[in-house]
Design an enzyme around this catalytic site. Sequence first.
Site, PDB file in Angstrom:
ATOM      1  N   GLY A  10       0.590  -1.262  -0.246  1.00 13.45           N
ATOM      2  CA  GLY A  10       0.420   0.021  -0.088  1.00 13.45           C
ATOM      3  C   GLY A  10       0.780   1.376   0.640  1.00 13.45           C
ATOM      4  O   GLY A  10       1.892   1.398  -0.598  1.00 13.45           O
ATOM      5  N   THR A  90      -9.619   1.094  11.834  1.00 12.33           N
ATOM      6  CA  THR A  90     -10.908   0.592  13.180  1.00 12.33           C
ATOM      7  C   THR A  90     -11.590   0.062  13.054  1.00 12.33           C
ATOM      8  O   THR A  90     -12.319  -0.770  12.567  1.00 12.33           O
ATOM      9  CB  THR A  90     -11.476   1.681  13.544  1.00 12.33           C
ATOM     10  OG1 THR A  90     -10.194   3.529  12.848  1.00 12.33           O
ATOM     11  CG2 THR A  90     -12.440   1.817  14.411  1.00 12.33           C
ATOM     12  N   ALA A 222      -1.186  11.795  16.791  1.00 16.69           N
ATOM     13  CA  ALA A 222      -2.065  12.398  18.017  1.00 16.69           C
ATOM     14  C   ALA A 222      -1.743  13.364  18.260  1.00 16.69           C
ATOM     15  O   ALA A 222      -2.233  15.017  18.223  1.00 16.69           O
ATOM     16  CB  ALA A 222      -2.241  11.210  19.531  1.00 16.69           C
ATOM     17  N   CYS A 273      -4.814   8.032   8.493  1.00 19.72           N
ATOM     18  CA  CYS A 273      -4.012   7.626  10.173  1.00 19.72           C
ATOM     19  C   CYS A 273      -5.084   8.548  11.070  1.00 19.72           C
ATOM     20  O   CYS A 273      -4.623   7.899  12.434  1.00 19.72           O
ATOM     21  CB  CYS A 273      -2.907   7.109   9.538  1.00 19.72           C
ATOM     22  SG  CYS A 273      -2.637   6.250   8.870  1.00 19.72           S
TER      23      CYS A 273
HETATM   24  P1  NAD Z   1      -2.917   0.603   2.229  1.00 20.87           P
HETATM   25  O1  NAD Z   1      -3.924   0.189   2.595  1.00 20.87           O
HETATM   26  O2  NAD Z   1      -2.481   1.316   1.434  1.00 20.87           O
HETATM   27  O3  NAD Z   1      -2.210  -1.238   2.434  1.00 20.87           O
HETATM   28  C1  NAD Z   1      -2.565  -1.879   3.029  1.00 20.87           C
HETATM   29  C2  NAD Z   1      -1.875  -3.069   1.827  1.00 20.87           C
HETATM   30  O4  NAD Z   1      -2.418  -4.787   3.446  1.00 20.87           O
HETATM   31  C3  NAD Z   1      -3.265  -3.168   1.124  1.00 20.87           C
HETATM   32  O5  NAD Z   1      -2.779  -3.043  -0.377  1.00 20.87           O
HETATM   33  C4  NAD Z   1      -4.272  -5.271   1.402  1.00 20.87           C
HETATM   34  O6  NAD Z   1      -4.141  -5.456  -0.034  1.00 20.87           O
HETATM   35  C5  NAD Z   1      -2.969  -5.257   1.821  1.00 20.87           C
HETATM   36  N1  NAD Z   1      -3.358  -6.561   2.912  1.00 20.87           N
HETATM   37  C6  NAD Z   1      -4.192  -6.600   3.016  1.00 20.87           C
HETATM   38  N2  NAD Z   1      -4.269  -7.283   4.385  1.00 20.87           N
HETATM   39  C7  NAD Z   1      -3.559  -8.476   4.004  1.00 20.87           C
HETATM   40  C8  NAD Z   1      -2.784  -9.619   3.878  1.00 20.87           C
HETATM   41  N3  NAD Z   1      -3.604 -11.029   4.431  1.00 20.87           N
HETATM   42  N4  NAD Z   1      -1.879  -9.832   3.019  1.00 20.87           N
HETATM   43  C9  NAD Z   1      -1.589  -9.802   2.018  1.00 20.87           C
HETATM   44  N5  NAD Z   1      -1.805  -7.736   1.999  1.00 20.87           N
HETATM   45  C10 NAD Z   1      -2.883  -7.583   2.710  1.00 20.87           C
HETATM   46  O7  NAD Z   1      -2.543   0.953   3.954  1.00 20.87           O
HETATM   47  P2  NAD Z   1      -1.364   1.768   3.868  1.00 20.87           P
HETATM   48  O8  NAD Z   1      -1.471   3.097   4.315  1.00 20.87           O
HETATM   49  O9  NAD Z   1      -0.015   1.209   3.627  1.00 20.87           O
HETATM   50  O10 NAD Z   1      -1.253   1.455   5.812  1.00 20.87           O
HETATM   51  C11 NAD Z   1      -0.304   0.582   5.942  1.00 20.87           C
HETATM   52  C12 NAD Z   1       0.110   0.470   7.427  1.00 20.87           C
HETATM   53  O11 NAD Z   1       0.288   1.858   7.730  1.00 20.87           O
HETATM   54  C13 NAD Z   1      -1.396   1.007   8.641  1.00 20.87           C
HETATM   55  O12 NAD Z   1      -1.267   0.199   9.508  1.00 20.87           O
HETATM   56  C14 NAD Z   1      -1.174   2.453   8.854  1.00 20.87           C
HETATM   57  O13 NAD Z   1      -1.613   2.952   9.804  1.00 20.87           O
HETATM   58  C15 NAD Z   1      -0.087   2.669   8.936  1.00 20.87           C
HETATM   59  N6  NAD Z   1       0.693   3.616   8.216  1.00 20.87           N
HETATM   60  C16 NAD Z   1      -0.022   4.649   7.332  1.00 20.87           C
HETATM   61  C17 NAD Z   1       0.681   5.822   6.725  1.00 20.87           C
HETATM   62  C18 NAD Z   1       0.368   6.441   5.447  1.00 20.87           C
HETATM   63  O14 NAD Z   1       0.804   7.195   5.573  1.00 20.87           O
HETATM   64  N7  NAD Z   1      -0.699   5.817   4.975  1.00 20.87           N
HETATM   65  C19 NAD Z   1       2.101   6.354   7.580  1.00 20.87           C
HETATM   66  C20 NAD Z   1       2.405   6.193   8.502  1.00 20.87           C
HETATM   67  C21 NAD Z   1       1.547   4.514   8.501  1.00 20.87           C
HETATM   68  C1  UGA Z   2       0.352  11.763   8.938  1.00 23.82           C
HETATM   69  C2  UGA Z   2       1.328  12.452   9.536  1.00 23.82           C
HETATM   70  O1  UGA Z   2       2.124  14.042   9.236  1.00 23.82           O
HETATM   71  C3  UGA Z   2       2.792  11.130   9.595  1.00 23.82           C
HETATM   72  O2  UGA Z   2       3.594  11.487   9.381  1.00 23.82           O
HETATM   73  C4  UGA Z   2       2.337   9.504   9.586  1.00 23.82           C
HETATM   74  O3  UGA Z   2       3.359   8.820   9.533  1.00 23.82           O
HETATM   75  C5  UGA Z   2       0.882   9.313   8.421  1.00 23.82           C
HETATM   76  O4  UGA Z   2      -0.039  10.935   9.417  1.00 23.82           O
HETATM   77  C6  UGA Z   2       0.263   8.433   9.103  1.00 23.82           C
HETATM   78  O5  UGA Z   2       0.420   7.959  10.303  1.00 23.82           O
HETATM   79  O6  UGA Z   2      -0.602   8.054   8.539  1.00 23.82           O
HETATM   80  P1  UGA Z   2      -0.566  12.433   6.226  1.00 23.82           P
HETATM   81  O7  UGA Z   2      -1.659  12.087   6.784  1.00 23.82           O
HETATM   82  O8  UGA Z   2      -0.069  11.413   5.105  1.00 23.82           O
HETATM   83  O9  UGA Z   2       0.861  11.636   7.481  1.00 23.82           O
HETATM   84  O10 UGA Z   2      -0.668  13.851   6.212  1.00 23.82           O
HETATM   85  P2  UGA Z   2      -0.569  14.871   6.868  1.00 23.82           P
HETATM   86  O11 UGA Z   2       0.881  15.989   6.237  1.00 23.82           O
HETATM   87  O12 UGA Z   2      -0.221  14.893   8.038  1.00 23.82           O
HETATM   88  O13 UGA Z   2      -1.692  15.733   7.301  1.00 23.82           O
HETATM   89  C7  UGA Z   2      -2.967  15.040   7.407  1.00 23.82           C
HETATM   90  C8  UGA Z   2      -4.055  16.502   7.534  1.00 23.82           C
HETATM   91  O14 UGA Z   2      -4.016  17.029   8.229  1.00 23.82           O
HETATM   92  C9  UGA Z   2      -4.026  16.256   5.923  1.00 23.82           C
HETATM   93  O15 UGA Z   2      -6.013  16.439   6.085  1.00 23.82           O
HETATM   94  C10 UGA Z   2      -4.065  18.016   6.439  1.00 23.82           C
HETATM   95  O16 UGA Z   2      -4.515  18.740   4.880  1.00 23.82           O
HETATM   96  C11 UGA Z   2      -3.883  18.007   7.967  1.00 23.82           C
HETATM   97  N1  UGA Z   2      -3.578  19.686   8.058  1.00 23.82           N
HETATM   98  C12 UGA Z   2      -1.378  19.396   7.986  1.00 23.82           C
HETATM   99  C13 UGA Z   2      -4.032  21.101   8.582  1.00 23.82           C
HETATM  100  O17 UGA Z   2      -5.357  20.964   8.876  1.00 23.82           O
HETATM  101  N2  UGA Z   2      -3.112  21.894   9.022  1.00 23.82           N
HETATM  102  C14 UGA Z   2      -1.783  21.384   9.059  1.00 23.82           C
HETATM  103  O18 UGA Z   2      -1.511  22.477   9.709  1.00 23.82           O
HETATM  104  C15 UGA Z   2      -1.438  20.113   8.300  1.00 23.82           C
END
Ligand code: NAD
Ligand code: UGA
Length: 457
Positions: A10, A90, A222, A273
Amino acid sequence: MANILCIGAGYVGGPTMAMIAKHCPEHRITVVDVSAKRIEQWNSENLPIYEPGLLEVVQEVRGRNMFFSTEIALGIEEADMIFVSINTPTKTYGEGAGRGTDLQYWEQVARAILSNSKKKNVIVVEKSTLPVRAAAAMARILHSESNGVHFEVISNPEFLAEGTAIKDLTEPDRVLIGGRSNESGHKACKTLADLYAHWVPREKILLANVWSSELSKLFANAMLAQRISSINSITALCEKTGADISEVSHAIGMDKRIGPHFLQASVGFGGSCFRKDILHLAYLCEHYGLPEVAEYWDSVVSMNDYQINRFFKNILTSQFSTLANKKMAILGFAFKPDTGDTRDTPALPICRKLLEERASISISDPQALDNARFELEGVEGEIHYEQDPYLACQGAHSLLLITHWQEFRQLDYQRIFDSMAKPAFIFDGRNFLDHQHLFEIGFNVFPLGKPALSHLQ
Ligand code: NAD
Ligand code: UGA
């Protein structure tokens, strides 16, 4: 040379593994996923996610030492190190519904690792964001049968933000690795630290215990979200008193102890997230008998909902309390610029509310139109999708700026004004546009946390 596997292709799995593959050419990296479509896209020029700079990195490493595949069992069999980067949504049912983490996918992955691992020692890296003590639960499952494999589970949360993932991965503020404080734990953490040390300075690689690492990830999100809710709460007060939120934000941000980042007032934060992780944090606090702490963090989410609702109500009341049969142009549907991701975007509840008021909506977004269609599938009302923002605005009564894509600042607003119904309104949900210029063109301009510029009496 090690075989490194990532389960979950992902927003995190794809970019993080591409970065490791780029900097560690001696290792073979395979990313697997249950979604054949996602894997097919990763193997094409049309990647499943839009992220500036990502395609170039993928093109450099794909087929060299990075591979995308649906063969999960085979990948596990060959792996020395397994990153688990699946989604951790969630929970929507049963105990903890709407608050706790749904761990069913996490457990499925643990069982798949247990059944298929063949190497003598396997390091499992928790990359997904999980509740505190999830790594320990994973370890319990992995050690529930003796299959001759020694598993060491460590935590390595990801801090990248979408839209800037490549930069964040290239120059991370820190890399956090949490492991057990015994010999096997230390060894596993060192192996992973050595991998990052190919491009990250050693002093930025932090070692911690597993639970500190897990909690730091939830708490970092948070804290970031709390800053946005704090500044957004003050937009409401500014609008009542005549103070200007941009001036206030600038003034407090110059205090080194506060700092200037994450003080940009907005229609509300979105993304997959922030809401999820704060709710998990609050649920954890409740679980451990800390209701006051849970309530404190819950209020960050409530304030965000309040801000989204306030933005909508402002649109309704300033347009004579009726939106029926009015056309609303929505500029931006992604939760932030430079991504096509629409998960938990504030655009969605706003569009739903507008449609409930029987307005028609016309959405334009440079990257998120397909996801917008998906999010609004089955929602009743008149919805148009326009790649061209000028078409989205044609004949509209109001323009709502929801996502601050750079290209939206460069539009010809005189041309837009001329094509709109009058009186023409702009609601700037990001305080991103040149309000005085728009007012001079003839728009009635409604920013956040500053006085409206209106031609109406
Ligand atoms: P995503 O939904 O984009 O990707 C997750 C992938 O896992 C999907 O492609 C899904 O098909 C696959 N998957 C699910 N179950 C599976 C299984 N049993 N076997 C193989 N593949 C499987 O999610 P994401 O945004 O990459 O987030 C992944 C994790 O990282 C989450 O816990 C999220 O909280 C965390 N995270 C996300 C971000 C972000 O910017 N999106 C940043 C930091 C941390
Ligand atoms: C956020 C964190 O910044 C990352 O460090 C973390 O890894 C990630 O979540 C995660 O765990 O998924 P992201 O959600 O990709 O990253 O983007 P942000 O830049 O944090 O923005 C989040 C939201 O807050 C957006 O809707 C953005 O527009 C909003 N935002 C951001 C505001 O409204 N005001 C600001 O000053 C900054």
